[in-house]
Design a protein around this motif. Sequence first.
Motif, mmCIF file in Angstrom:
data_model
loop_
_atom_site.group_PDB
_atom_site.id
_atom_site.type_symbol
_atom_site.label_atom_id
_atom_site.label_comp_id
_atom_site.label_asym_id
_atom_site.label_seq_id
_atom_site.Cartn_x
_atom_site.Cartn_y
_atom_site.Cartn_z
ATOM 1 N N GLY A 133 0.673 -1.172 -0.156
ATOM 2 C CA GLY A 133 0.022 -0.054 0.061
ATOM 3 C C GLY A 133 0.712 1.279 0.092
ATOM 4 N N GLN A 134 2.110 1.072 0.157
ATOM 5 C CA GLN A 134 3.125 2.112 0.084
ATOM 6 C C GLN A 134 3.398 2.769 -1.340
ATOM 7 N N PHE A 135 3.805 3.843 -1.478
ATOM 8 C CA PHE A 135 4.264 4.599 -2.729
ATOM 9 C C PHE A 135 5.386 4.896 -2.904
ATOM 10 N N MET A 136 6.175 4.904 -4.348
ATOM 11 C CA MET A 136 7.372 5.477 -4.773
ATOM 12 C C MET A 136 6.976 6.964 -4.969
ATOM 13 N N TYR A 137 7.807 7.605 -4.304
ATOM 14 C CA TYR A 137 7.555 9.163 -4.579
ATOM 15 C C TYR A 137 9.080 9.610 -5.288
ATOM 16 N N ILE A 138 8.927 10.427 -6.561
ATOM 17 C CA ILE A 138 9.829 10.948 -7.226
ATOM 18 C C ILE A 138 9.455 12.186 -7.721
ATOM 19 N N GLU A 139 10.492 12.987 -7.230
ATOM 20 C CA GLU A 139 10.490 14.425 -7.536
ATOM 21 C C GLU A 139 11.653 14.988 -8.442
ATOM 22 N N THR A 140 11.406 15.494 -9.381
ATOM 23 C CA THR A 140 12.418 15.883 -10.378
ATOM 24 C C THR A 140 12.440 17.201 -10.674
ATOM 25 N N LEU A 141 13.493 17.861 -11.366
ATOM 26 C CA LEU A 141 13.647 19.154 -11.855
ATOM 27 C C LEU A 141 14.029 19.171 -13.257
ATOM 28 N N GLU A 142 13.257 19.308 -14.059
ATOM 29 C CA GLU A 142 13.530 19.112 -15.597
ATOM 30 C C GLU A 142 13.711 20.524 -16.329
ATOM 31 N N ILE A 327 17.092 16.362 -12.958
ATOM 32 C CA ILE A 327 17.874 16.143 -11.684
ATOM 33 C C ILE A 327 16.770 15.406 -11.100
ATOM 34 N N TYR A 328 17.088 14.463 -10.294
ATOM 35 C CA TYR A 328 16.277 13.713 -9.483
ATOM 36 C C TYR A 328 16.488 14.051 -8.102
ATOM 37 N N ALA A 329 15.705 15.149 -7.674
ATOM 38 C CA ALA A 329 15.816 15.759 -6.322
ATOM 39 C C ALA A 329 15.457 14.956 -5.268
ATOM 40 N N LYS A 330 14.341 14.143 -5.456
ATOM 41 C CA LYS A 330 14.065 13.131 -4.231
ATOM 42 C C LYS A 330 13.420 11.946 -4.810
ATOM 43 N N MET A 331 13.883 10.506 -4.050
ATOM 44 C CA MET A 331 13.347 9.376 -4.446
ATOM 45 C C MET A 331 13.441 8.612 -3.269
ATOM 46 N N ILE A 332 11.971 8.497 -2.648
ATOM 47 C CA ILE A 332 11.848 7.779 -1.465
ATOM 48 C C ILE A 332 10.414 6.991 -1.453
ATOM 49 N N ILE A 333 10.011 6.212 -0.417
ATOM 50 C CA ILE A 333 9.079 5.734 -0.304
ATOM 51 C C ILE A 333 8.112 6.266 0.606
ATOM 52 N N VAL A 334 6.875 6.428 0.294
ATOM 53 C CA VAL A 334 5.744 7.239 1.317
ATOM 54 C C VAL A 334 4.783 6.582 1.425
ATOM 55 N N ASP A 335 3.833 7.144 2.417
ATOM 56 C CA ASP A 335 2.701 6.056 2.854
ATOM 57 C C ASP A 335 1.344 6.452 1.822
ATOM 58 N N ARG A 336 1.468 7.619 1.377
ATOM 59 C CA ARG A 336 0.066 8.076 0.379
ATOM 60 C C ARG A 336 0.473 9.026 -0.551
ATOM 61 N N PRO A 337 -0.216 9.174 -1.763
ATOM 62 C CA PRO A 337 0.010 10.236 -2.553
ATOM 63 C C PRO A 337 -0.113 11.557 -2.038
ATOM 64 N N GLY A 338 0.676 12.576 -2.262
ATOM 65 C CA GLY A 338 0.700 13.794 -1.661
ATOM 66 C C GLY A 338 1.968 13.787 -0.548
ATOM 67 N N ASP A 339 2.103 12.939 0.109
ATOM 68 C CA ASP A 339 3.351 12.821 0.894
ATOM 69 C C ASP A 339 4.769 13.035 0.267
ATOM 70 N N THR A 340 5.585 13.801 0.756
ATOM 71 C CA THR A 340 6.807 14.238 0.439
ATOM 72 C C THR A 340 7.919 13.872 1.077
ATOM 73 N N GLN A 341 7.724 13.281 2.381
ATOM 74 C CA GLN A 341 8.693 13.296 3.462
ATOM 75 C C GLN A 341 8.468 11.590 3.972
#
Length: 341
Positions: A133-142, A327-341
């Motif tokens: 049920g967890q999510f991969m969160y990927i934040e990029t700067l393009e 640039i991949y600024a953040k690549m983490i596992i989070v609990d739900r969509p919208g989470d960034t930490q």
Amino acid sequence: MDEISVLHEAFGADEVPNQAVEDRARAALQQRMSAKEQRVTSMDRRRRNRFAITAGVAVAAAAAVVATVAVVVTGGAGVTGGVDHGPAPIAEPTLGSPAKGVLPFARPASAAEYLENAAWTAERRPWTDPRPGQFMYIETLELRNKPAYENQHPNDPIRPDLSENRKIQEWWSVDGQTRAGYRNGRLVVTKRGEGGEYWDRIAWSTITAMTSPDKVPDGVPGPGSMGVVLDAFIGQYVVPPNVQAAIFRHLAQAPGMTVNPDAVNIDGRPAVGLGRIIEGYLSQELLFDKQTYQFIGERMVAIKDHVTHGDDGDNVSHRGDVYRQVIYAKMIIVDRPGDTQ
């Protein structure tokens, strides 16, 4: 209708095309990409890498399921709060901090040595296996050309006088059944099959099985693989440290890997580019921090002047032209969509 016509139709006057338009463009691109017997021209390759490289495409419910590979969602999907104009400093990628120790190569000179340092760094990242049920969160700067110009010139290199940084945020459930991103400032969550949308994602069991270089074929086999190449895969999935290390060691064994020690990432911090020469004049590079050897991004740059002849005219590239920079600024596992930490 060819894919160029679809792109012109898809990216017309509106700066933020709707999802249906984006999906038509991706589907047209996939038709060309999936034709393995057909020669891929330089223009097609640049377009493929601009549109991206994870699996994900919506189709009508009654239509056949089409999967495409994409590096970041283009246009409006995934873009948050508008656009950042001009270069801006970014923090170190949130990929975990490697433990202290002695690098395998203090002064790496070859692509294989750089990649071994990157693998050593990767496997020392802290990691906890994701829960169901967890999510991969990927934040990029393009780095992209501004929409008005990009819509009219989708294959042109990035122009310094017309470029901007775009922050992209994507959430993918670990089981691949849900995706999310921002559209017009609103978080949109979509389940596979909902509203006629379908996509393919590589199964988590396939990802976690890639624990050594010999278990990491270039095509990333397994459920939902769609022949995704490793150069794209490592930026589109949040993978365990031992898997990322295995991928880097696999790439170190690949023929034709080159080093571009003068590569510079999106905010001017020094980075080294490791990649392969394609079409004889384009360098497709993975970017690594020169000090920590963390994987931080990717880019495609022309290494010499070149003219590509096409049915719709000649396409001229000059040495140093950048066609893609992420640039991949953040690549983490989070609990739900919208989470960034």
